[in-house]
Design a protein around this motif. Structure first.
Motif, PDB file in Angstrom:
ATOM      1  N   ARG A 462       1.131  -1.170  -0.565  1.00 24.40           N
ATOM      2  CA  ARG A 462      -0.371   0.411  -0.102  1.00 24.40           C
ATOM      3  C   ARG A 462       1.003   1.470  -0.054  1.00 24.40           C
ATOM      4  NH1 ARG A 462      -5.470  -1.753   1.431  1.00 24.40           N
ATOM      5  NH2 ARG A 462      -5.376  -4.011   0.194  1.00 24.40           N
ATOM      6  N   PHE A 463       0.075   2.569  -0.669  1.00 26.26           N
ATOM      7  CA  PHE A 463       1.203   3.280  -1.318  1.00 26.26           C
ATOM      8  C   PHE A 463       0.873   5.013  -0.516  1.00 26.26           C
ATOM      9  CE2 PHE A 463       2.789   0.214  -3.338  1.00 26.26           C
ATOM     10  CZ  PHE A 463       4.384  -0.081  -3.479  1.00 26.26           C
ATOM     11  N   SER A 464       1.391   6.238  -0.289  1.00 29.81           N
ATOM     12  CA  SER A 464       0.462   7.153   0.084  1.00 29.81           C
ATOM     13  C   SER A 464       1.575   7.791  -0.770  1.00 29.81           C
ATOM     14  CB  SER A 464      -0.013   7.191   1.028  1.00 29.81           C
ATOM     15  OG  SER A 464       0.226   8.949   1.256  1.00 29.81           O
ATOM     16  N   ALA A 465       1.634   9.335  -2.045  1.00 30.39           N
ATOM     17  CA  ALA A 465       2.405   9.924  -2.254  1.00 30.39           C
ATOM     18  C   ALA A 465       1.892  11.200  -1.553  1.00 30.39           C
ATOM     19  CB  ALA A 465       1.861  10.250  -3.787  1.00 30.39           C
ATOM     20  N   HIS A 466       3.086  12.201  -1.114  1.00 30.96           N
ATOM     21  CA  HIS A 466       3.086  13.331  -0.509  1.00 30.96           C
ATOM     22  C   HIS A 466       2.138  14.094  -1.677  1.00 30.96           C
ATOM     23  CE1 HIS A 466       3.743  17.114   1.943  1.00 30.96           C
ATOM     24  NE2 HIS A 466       4.188  16.332   2.674  1.00 30.96           N
ATOM     25  N   PRO A 467       1.276  15.215  -1.238  1.00 32.06           N
ATOM     26  CA  PRO A 467       0.416  15.774  -1.795  1.00 32.06           C
ATOM     27  C   PRO A 467       0.956  16.491  -1.884  1.00 32.06           C
ATOM     28  CG  PRO A 467      -0.496  16.035   0.677  1.00 32.06           C
ATOM     29  CD  PRO A 467       1.265  14.359   0.425  1.00 32.06           C
ATOM     30  N   SER A 468       2.130  17.563  -1.643  1.00 28.06           N
ATOM     31  CA  SER A 468       2.792  18.588  -1.851  1.00 28.06           C
ATOM     32  C   SER A 468       4.312  18.975  -1.925  1.00 28.06           C
ATOM     33  CB  SER A 468       2.879  19.536  -0.642  1.00 28.06           C
ATOM     34  OG  SER A 468       2.982  19.218   0.537  1.00 28.06           O
ATOM     35  N   LYS A 469       4.750  17.459  -1.635  1.00 28.33           N
ATOM     36  CA  LYS A 469       6.644  17.080  -2.160  1.00 28.33           C
ATOM     37  C   LYS A 469       6.296  16.007  -3.122  1.00 28.33           C
ATOM     38  CE  LYS A 469       7.489  18.100   3.266  1.00 28.33           C
ATOM     39  NZ  LYS A 469       7.922  18.097   4.426  1.00 28.33           N
ATOM     40  N   VAL A 470       7.089  16.506  -4.421  1.00 30.74           N
ATOM     41  CA  VAL A 470       7.076  15.884  -5.315  1.00 30.74           C
ATOM     42  C   VAL A 470       8.663  14.389  -5.027  1.00 30.74           C
ATOM     43  CG1 VAL A 470       7.832  16.078  -7.354  1.00 30.74           C
ATOM     44  CG2 VAL A 470       6.246  17.634  -6.492  1.00 30.74           C
ATOM     45  N   GLY A 471       8.654  13.621  -5.774  1.00 29.87           N
ATOM     46  CA  GLY A 471       9.293  12.695  -5.504  1.00 29.87           C
ATOM     47  C   GLY A 471       9.675  12.249  -3.679  1.00 29.87           C
ATOM     48  N   MET A 472       8.242  12.545  -2.941  1.00 25.71           N
ATOM     49  CA  MET A 472       8.140  11.302  -1.230  1.00 25.71           C
ATOM     50  C   MET A 472       7.220  10.672  -1.788  1.00 25.71           C
ATOM     51  SD  MET A 472       8.011  12.870   2.358  1.00 25.71           S
ATOM     52  CE  MET A 472       9.411  14.211   2.283  1.00 25.71           C
ATOM     53  N   LEU A 473       7.462   9.171  -1.551  1.00 25.47           N
ATOM     54  CA  LEU A 473       6.386   8.260  -1.417  1.00 25.47           C
ATOM     55  C   LEU A 473       6.734   7.315  -0.565  1.00 25.47           C
ATOM     56  CD1 LEU A 473       4.664   6.606  -3.611  1.00 25.47           C
ATOM     57  CD2 LEU A 473       6.717   4.943  -4.622  1.00 25.47           C
ATOM     58  N   ALA A 474       5.571   6.814   0.147  1.00 21.88           N
ATOM     59  CA  ALA A 474       6.157   5.820   1.192  1.00 21.88           C
ATOM     60  C   ALA A 474       5.193   4.498   0.847  1.00 21.88           C
ATOM     61  CB  ALA A 474       5.541   6.809   2.599  1.00 21.88           C
ATOM     62  N   GLY A 475       6.113   3.357   0.983  1.00 22.66           N
ATOM     63  CA  GLY A 475       5.348   2.074   1.432  1.00 22.66           C
ATOM     64  C   GLY A 475       5.364   1.293   2.179  1.00 22.66           C
ATOM     65  N   ALA A 476       4.113   0.459   2.075  1.00 24.58           N
ATOM     66  CA  ALA A 476       3.615  -0.239   3.880  1.00 24.58           C
ATOM     67  C   ALA A 476       3.469  -1.790   3.291  1.00 24.58           C
ATOM     68  CB  ALA A 476       2.372   0.566   4.561  1.00 24.58           C
ATOM     69  N   THR A 477       4.120  -2.536   4.793  1.00 24.59           N
ATOM     70  CA  THR A 477       4.178  -4.004   4.421  1.00 24.59           C
ATOM     71  C   THR A 477       3.515  -4.390   5.304  1.00 24.59           C
ATOM     72  OG1 THR A 477       5.873  -4.083   5.888  1.00 24.59           O
ATOM     73  CG2 THR A 477       7.017  -2.999   3.657  1.00 24.59           C
ATOM     74  N   ALA A 478       3.218  -5.675   5.122  1.00 20.15           N
ATOM     75  CA  ALA A 478       2.876  -6.649   5.964  1.00 20.15           C
ATOM     76  C   ALA A 478       2.993  -6.427   7.733  1.00 20.15           C
ATOM     77  CB  ALA A 478       1.972  -7.986   5.571  1.00 20.15           C
ATOM     78  N   GLY A 479       4.112  -6.189   7.305  1.00 18.92           N
ATOM     79  CA  GLY A 479       4.610  -6.127   9.454  1.00 18.92           C
ATOM     80  C   GLY A 479       4.891  -5.029   9.453  1.00 18.92           C
ATOM     81  N   GLY A 480       4.013  -4.101   9.717  1.00 22.13           N
ATOM     82  CA  GLY A 480       4.283  -3.238  10.225  1.00 22.13           C
ATOM     83  C   GLY A 480       4.844  -1.422   9.239  1.00 22.13           C
TER      84      GLY A 480
END
Length: 488
Positions: A462-480
């Motif tokens: 599962r992912f989320s891209a920062h709405p105002s900081k271009v190039g900042m991407l977060a990915g989440a895993t099954a281990g928290g």
């Protein structure tokens, strides 16, 4: 031992040992080996992780009850439980066929009452972020023009420019470092969001066990900026942060409840409860007082929080559960839903009738569709399905459909893949089973790059891209864990 009593063989053996020791000492091999051993035994760098404060349990005066079987008590066997225990989780996720029918209702569970927030550092941070966003958006909020509802769909949506869309992010500059990795919760992350703020970096996530975790990435004080609470008793199905009032965070769960985390009141409180599971949660960009959520099998509810009563409107839009709800940035009356019935649909909220709702557009997949998101410009729609395809719907009126192959199968321990948009209409980001992030070009209709790192030790789903900081991407895993990529 006297050398005179030794045999010739033993004397030669001792002489060889003495010469070997002298040679080893001259080469300094023993000191080198000791240094290498110390280097190999160096301590491993500790990553950021959540810390759960021990809960004080009140002392009970009830006596200890010793359990005894029916046989030892001389009683006949009880055949009522011969079929084994009931799987409560399965009964929850089935939901009901419509928002109004009680079929498939969830089993009674522990009451999800108010949960006091005791972390002063977390509260001050959220209130500071909220104050910053309110001051920044006050002019925009008061100056927004109302949408002209008489305009046709093709006039309300921004038309896509012909040719290749220029990208706003340098993919080659996106890197993953050890300091931007943290395990913020104990089980599989199902939802995560960036706070829409510019001066700081903060995230909120929800997991399968009902936890809501916060990560202040910029924090260097105690606890590494990680805070964990459990306001839900079932898997978290949706998280929503109000853009103009970030001190209020909504979350929903498969148990049929919606919680409001209010930093000003310092509490998690249940504001809605249902007998059916809630699978998705969303809000119109222009309607902060309304919540849209998918309940039961294919039901969509609209709830006016100011009324504080049952949902004001309910529609049966799909055969099975609604996995995502998204609104078009150019016209909030245009809504997209994805469902486990194998379809993703675009709706006009002004034309949805309660008895026979009609879609504007429909994308059909061979298997369940886990997401359908509008692009940042609002001119395209991306769908993700278990049939190993990503649907791309574009054109002036979403009449152009392309299918892009991508391996979307995951095991039961990993959340389903959901492709998200980046910071423009150029790229889609989605995880793969090789611990990487595939970047799909909307112009080339294929995977053009994979973000990989030696620091990746799990599969990002599962992912989320920062709405105002271009190039900042977060990915989440099954281990928290959360892995955050940043542009250098």
């Amino acid at each position: 031992m006297d050398n005179q009593n030794l045999t010739e063989y033993e004397r030669r053996r001792l002489e060889n040992i003495r010469r070997n020791n002298e040679m080893m000492a001259s080469l300094k091999l023993q000191s080198t080996a000791a240094a290498l051993s110390a280097e190999a035994k160096r301590q491993r760098v500790e990553l950021k992780s959540y810390k759960v404060s021990p809960k004080k349990k009140p002392k009970t005066e009830s006596p200890i009850v010793i359990r005894r079987s029916l046989r030892t008590r001389g009683l006949p066997p009880d055949f009522s439980s011969s079929n084994g225990p009931i799987d409560e989780f399965e009964s929850v996720i089935k939901g009901s066929k419509s928002p109004s029918t009680p079929e498939g209702s969830k089993s009674p569970s522990v009451s999800e009452g108010p949960l006091i927030i005791e972390d002063r550092v977390l509260l001050d941070k959220i209130l500071g972020v909220s104050k910053e966003s309110q001051s920044r958006n006050s002019n925009l909020r008061s100056g927004d023009d109302d949408v002209d509802e008489k305009k046709p769909l093709n006039c309300l949506l921004k038309k896509e420019n012909h040719g290749i869309v220029e990208s706003s992010v340098d993919l080659g500059s996106m890197t993953l470092k050890a300091e931007t990795i943290a395990r913020i919760m104990p089980s599989r992350i199902m939802n995560l969001r960036f706070f829409p703020c510019t001066d700081s970096t903060m995230m909120v996530a929800g997991d399968k066990s009902g936890h809501i975790g916060f990560w202040d990435v910029d924090c260097e004080a105690e606890r590494d900026g990680i805070f964990l609470y459990q306001p839900h008793a079932h898997p978290v199905s949706g998280i929503l942060i109000q853009e103009f009032s970030q001190s209020k965070i909504f979350s929903s769960c498969y148990g049929g409840s919606i919680q409001l985390m209010d930093a000003e009141k310092e509490v998690f409180d249940q504001i809605y409860s249902s007998e059916s599971a809630i699978f998705s949660l969303s809000q119109r960009p222009d309607g902060v007082s309304f919540l849209y959520f998918g309940e039961g099998n294919g039901g969509l509810n609209l709830w006016d929080m100011r009324a504080k009563k049952n949902p004001s409107s309910s529609w049966s839009l799909h055969e099975y559960r609604i996995n995502t709800i998204d609104f078009n940035i150019n016209n909030p009356n245009i809504m997209a839903t994805s469902s486990s019935d194998g379809t993703a649909c675009i709706w006009d909220l002004r034309k949805i009738e309660s008895d026979k709702p009609e879609t504007l557009k429909m994308v059909r997949h061979e298997r369940a569709v886990h997401s359908a998101y509008f692009s940042p410009s609002g001119s395209s729609l991306a769908t993700t399905s278990v049939d190993n395809k990503l649907g791309l719907l574009g054109g002036a009126n979403f009449e152009e459909l392309s299918m892009i192959y991508h391996e979307n199968h995951t095991c039961r321990w990993i959340s389903s893949f959901r492709a998200i948009w980046g910071w423009d209409d150029s790229y889609l980001f989605i995880g793969n089973m090789k611990r990487g992030v595939d970047v799909i070009s909307t112009a080339c209709r294929r995977t053009v790059m994979t973000l990989q790192s030696a620091h990746m030790s799990a599969i990002p789903c599962r992912f989320s891209a920062h709405p105002s900081k271009v190039g900042m991407l977060a990915g989440a895993t099954a281990g928290g864990q959360i892995y955050m990529w940043k542009s250098c």
